[in-house]
Design a protein around this motif. Structure first.
Motif, PDB file in Angstrom:
ATOM      1  N   SER A  11     -25.635  20.170  -9.183  1.00  0.00           N
ATOM      2  CA  SER A  11     -24.488  19.568  -8.860  1.00  0.00           C
ATOM      3  C   SER A  11     -24.284  18.866  -7.782  1.00  0.00           C
ATOM      4  CB  SER A  11     -23.539  21.131  -8.610  1.00  0.00           C
ATOM      5  OG  SER A  11     -22.216  20.744  -8.237  1.00  0.00           O
ATOM      6  N   ARG A  13     -21.896  19.021  -5.733  1.00  0.00           N
ATOM      7  CA  ARG A  13     -21.078  19.905  -4.719  1.00  0.00           C
ATOM      8  C   ARG A  13     -22.398  20.784  -4.081  1.00  0.00           C
ATOM      9  NH1 ARG A  13     -16.777  23.261  -8.126  1.00  0.00           N
ATOM     10  NH2 ARG A  13     -14.893  21.423  -8.076  1.00  0.00           N
ATOM     11  N   ASN A  17     -20.427  26.016  -7.047  1.00  0.00           N
ATOM     12  CA  ASN A  17     -20.351  27.454  -7.660  1.00  0.00           C
ATOM     13  C   ASN A  17     -22.014  27.569  -8.075  1.00  0.00           C
ATOM     14  OD1 ASN A  17     -17.841  28.451  -7.416  1.00  0.00           O
ATOM     15  ND2 ASN A  17     -17.285  26.612  -9.160  1.00  0.00           N
ATOM     16  N   SER A  18     -22.652  26.562  -8.839  1.00  0.00           N
ATOM     17  CA  SER A  18     -24.020  26.856  -9.167  1.00  0.00           C
ATOM     18  C   SER A  18     -24.926  26.903  -7.972  1.00  0.00           C
ATOM     19  CB  SER A  18     -24.280  25.427 -10.146  1.00  0.00           C
ATOM     20  OG  SER A  18     -24.181  24.444  -9.440  1.00  0.00           O
ATOM     21  N   VAL A  86     -21.605  22.704 -15.845  1.00  0.00           N
ATOM     22  CA  VAL A  86     -21.431  21.993 -17.134  1.00  0.00           C
ATOM     23  C   VAL A  86     -20.347  20.841 -16.714  1.00  0.00           C
ATOM     24  CG1 VAL A  86     -20.365  22.082 -19.483  1.00  0.00           C
ATOM     25  CG2 VAL A  86     -21.602  24.342 -18.420  1.00  0.00           C
ATOM     26  N   TRP A  88     -19.139  17.411 -18.989  1.00  0.00           N
ATOM     27  CA  TRP A  88     -18.914  17.090 -20.519  1.00  0.00           C
ATOM     28  C   TRP A  88     -19.859  17.662 -21.323  1.00  0.00           C
ATOM     29  CZ3 TRP A  88     -15.473  13.989 -22.345  1.00  0.00           C
ATOM     30  CH2 TRP A  88     -14.360  13.555 -21.325  1.00  0.00           C
ATOM     31  N   PHE A  89     -19.473  19.057 -21.437  1.00  0.00           N
ATOM     32  CA  PHE A  89     -20.079  19.965 -22.563  1.00  0.00           C
ATOM     33  C   PHE A  89     -21.537  20.139 -22.361  1.00  0.00           C
ATOM     34  CE2 PHE A  89     -16.228  17.857 -23.451  1.00  0.00           C
ATOM     35  CZ  PHE A  89     -15.381  18.778 -23.568  1.00  0.00           C
ATOM     36  N   THR A 123     -22.463  27.083 -14.493  1.00  0.00           N
ATOM     37  CA  THR A 123     -21.060  27.323 -14.186  1.00  0.00           C
ATOM     38  C   THR A 123     -20.450  26.261 -14.930  1.00  0.00           C
ATOM     39  OG1 THR A 123     -21.063  25.959 -12.076  1.00  0.00           O
ATOM     40  CG2 THR A 123     -21.870  28.237 -12.074  1.00  0.00           C
ATOM     41  N   ASP A 126     -14.053  25.968 -18.217  1.00  0.00           N
ATOM     42  CA  ASP A 126     -13.337  26.921 -19.123  1.00  0.00           C
ATOM     43  C   ASP A 126     -13.809  28.308 -19.208  1.00  0.00           C
ATOM     44  OD1 ASP A 126     -12.118  26.972 -21.482  1.00  0.00           O
ATOM     45  OD2 ASP A 126     -12.700  24.807 -22.295  1.00  0.00           O
ATOM     46  N   SER A 132     -16.679  25.661 -23.233  1.00  0.00           N
ATOM     47  CA  SER A 132     -17.167  24.998 -22.213  1.00  0.00           C
ATOM     48  C   SER A 132     -18.170  23.853 -22.429  1.00  0.00           C
ATOM     49  CB  SER A 132     -17.802  25.916 -20.827  1.00  0.00           C
ATOM     50  OG  SER A 132     -18.836  26.386 -21.106  1.00  0.00           O
ATOM     51  N   LEU A 160     -16.228  29.285 -13.604  1.00  0.00           N
ATOM     52  CA  LEU A 160     -15.766  29.191 -12.116  1.00  0.00           C
ATOM     53  C   LEU A 160     -15.327  27.871 -11.974  1.00  0.00           C
ATOM     54  CD1 LEU A 160     -18.979  30.798 -10.821  1.00  0.00           C
ATOM     55  CD2 LEU A 160     -16.883  31.990 -10.692  1.00  0.00           C
TER      56      LEU A 160
END
Ligand SMILES: Cc1cc2nc3c(=O)[nH]c(=O)nc-3n(C[C@H](O)[C@H](O)[C@H](O)COP(=O)(O)O)c2cc1C
Length: 188
Positions: A11, A13, A17-18, A86, A88-89, A123, A126, A132, A160
């Motif tokens: 990520s 970030r 979350n992940s 996740v 774009w799926f 994470t 959706d 998701s 999340l």
């Protein structure tokens, strides 16, 4: 012998979350006696594989970038944890850039990334794994692991959204911690 666990965080970030769940897994692995290194892929300069195919002759990648020092870390890892949001799926571009470059482990060098236990942390915004698109990432990792003669020993996933959400889910933090412990214990 001390086990080496390599965590690839996909990520952008850094404390999202992940990443939060990945660091909890790192705690579990360290608690079980492993040595853990976490790589924040977003800050690395990793170019896409350019399909020059020179690695099919040399088993080395000709691109010199931040992937160069990652190859020996991948080879030295007893287990690998992939942590990604996740997008774009499926899984994030940061992680895809890195994994595509594993193509350079050609011929006899495939052994360096094969037969390793893998863990997955996903994470998504959706409500569940299906809607998701997280399921697509899992299918990809399963296919990849079959090819690498490796096994996914655990998947931790959760719905999340905002950074900080993971910290409000003790059940996910506990699952991540247990996954880290498992990776440390199961490693060859
Ligand atoms: C560019 C982008 C694409 C996303 N695509 C999806 C998606 O396809 N499915 C989904 O459920 N959530 C999607 N999300 C939401 C993230 O997966 C979700 O916020 C996740 O918890 C972020 O994890 P992180 O904090 O580790 O980055 C997307 C978010 C962004 C920024």
């Amino acid at each position: 012998m001390t086990k080496n666990i390599l965590i690839l965080k996909g990520s952008p970030r850094q404390h999202g979350n992940s990443a939060t769940l990945a660091e909890r897994a790192a705690d579990g692995a360290r608690e079980a006696g492993a040595q853990v290194e976490s790589i924040y892929l977003h800050e690395l300069q990793i170019l896409p594989c350019n399909a020059c195919d020179l690695c099919t002759e040399t088993a080395e990648c000709v691109i010199e970038d931040d992937m160069t020092p990652l190859y020996p870390k991948l080879a030295a890892a007893d287990a690998i944890l992939l942590a990604t949001p996740v997008y774009w799926f499926t899984y994030s571009a940061q992680l895809k850039l890195c994994i595509d470059r594993w193509y350079a482990f050609q011929g006899h060098r495939w052994q360096e990334v094969s037969h390793k236990p893998f863990g997955v942390i996903l994470t998504y915004g959706d409500t569940d794994l299906e809607t998701s698109g997280g399921i697509n990432a899992i299918h990809t990792f399963e296919t990849m692991c079959r090819f690498l003669r490796s096994e996914i020993v655990g998947v931790v996933h959760g719905s999340l959204s905002d950074p900080g959400d993971a910290a409000k889910h003790p059940e996910l933090l506990q699952q991540a911690y247990a996954l880290g412990q498992r990776l440390a214990q199961i490693s060859p």
